[in-house]
Design a protein around this motif. Structure first.
Motif, short mmCIF file in Angstrom:
data_model
loop_
_atom_site.label_atom_id
_atom_site.label_comp_id
_atom_site.label_asym_id
_atom_site.label_seq_id
_atom_site.Cartn_x
_atom_site.Cartn_y
_atom_site.Cartn_z
N TRP A 18 37.04 32.62 38.62
CA TRP A 18 37.66 33.10 39.63
C TRP A 18 37.56 31.90 40.60
CZ3 TRP A 18 35.84 34.55 44.74
CH2 TRP A 18 36.80 35.11 45.55
N ALA A 67 35.39 40.72 34.02
CA ALA A 67 35.73 39.34 33.07
C ALA A 67 34.87 39.26 32.13
CB ALA A 67 35.59 38.11 34.34
N HIS A 108 43.56 37.95 33.99
CA HIS A 108 43.93 39.03 34.30
C HIS A 108 44.96 39.31 35.53
CE1 HIS A 108 39.34 40.44 33.41
NE2 HIS A 108 39.96 40.39 32.49
N ASP A 163 39.93 35.44 36.33
CA ASP A 163 40.04 36.72 36.74
C ASP A 163 41.03 36.69 38.12
OD1 ASP A 163 39.08 39.41 37.05
OD2 ASP A 163 37.45 38.71 38.26
#
Length: 264
Positions: free
Chosen positions: A14, A79, A70, A45
């Motif tokens: 992320w 995740a 995602h 993510d």
């Protein structure tokens, strides 16, 4: 010919534009020396920086790399569940993308796995002083709590270097949406009778970007999840939707979209 079975290595990511390229490069330095059959999986993510762009460019150049995006941010738990579910090889390795451990330690963990006939290897950090006193205290208290509540002896349950055989994932269901997922994974493996061993490694703290894992809001959510999931984590039942389907039934089930799979 490789020394070890096939390997899936996955990274949750992320907003990790500073690290994804280095992580893939280090993995490509090490994995071909260990096995002839490997894959690298990055679970993006819902990053808002250049993580997606960099990952897609890497995937064009590295045939062993798969990237899963995602559409919305599902946090660490989502995740991790996506990455574990997407793995296809015999041995599954989980790591943070900022590589807090030397990737060359992977060979030692695989050797221990073979020698000890282990189902899972959990690494712990030799020295954490570089993290600062606040994170050290948080981690000490959390690990003490996990050991007491679940009657396990894991020293560093949230450290992101875990090596496991696919049979572990095929036998359990994970529900955590946040950082409690590390404990849920390890505790359920132990409570189900799998052989889980530990190994110490040198720790390399993040030098770019900011980790949010020690923020008060993350800790509060982790504790809330611990309370909510305590009964089923301490006494895990046979899985209805295992993290990863056994090969014998994989072809009988359609694979759900990554976002949905990560919600569990």
């Amino acid at each position: 010919m490789g020394k070890y079975p096939s390997i899936s290595l996955f990274f949750p990511a992320w907003n990790e534009e500073d690290y994804v390229e280095r992580a893939v490069s280090r993995a490509l330095d090490v994995l071909p020396q260990l096995t002839d059959d490997f894959e690298i999986i990055i679970v993006n993510d819902a990053s808002t920086d250049r993580t997606r762009e960099i990952c897609e460019a890497l995937a064009q150049k590295v045939p062993q790399l798969r990237v899963i995006h995602h559409p919305v941010n599902l946090k660490l738990g989502g995740a991790m569940r996506t990455g574990l579910a997407a793995s296809t090889k015999d041995i599954v390795v989980y790591s943070d993308v900022d590589l807090p451990w030397d990737m060359r330690e992977l060979e030692r963990s695989l050797h221990l796995m073979n020698y000890l006939e282990a189902d899972m290897i959990c690494a712990f950090r030799f020295d954490r002083t570089s993290e600062g006193p606040k994170r050290i205290v948080y981690s000490f208290v959390y690990n003490l709590l996990i050991r007491a509540l679940f009657d396990i002896q894991i020293k560093d349950v949230n450290f992101s270097f875990k090596v496991m055989h696919r049979r572990v994932l095929e036998s359990m269901e994970l529900h955590s949406q946040g950082s409690f997922i590390d404990a849920e994974l390890v505790v359920k493996a132990i409570r189900k009778g799998f052989r889980v061993f530990q190994m110490g490694v040198d720790y390399f703290p993040r030098t770019r970007g900011i980790s949010t894992l020690a923020s008060p809001s993350v800790i509060v959510k982790m504790v809330k999840e611990l309370v909510r999931l305590y009964p089923q984590t301490r006494s895990p039942q046979p899985p209805v939707q295992p993290v990863r389907l056994p090969p014998s039934v994989q072809q009988l089930h359609a694979v759900p979209p990554p976002g949905r799979a990560a919600r569990g």
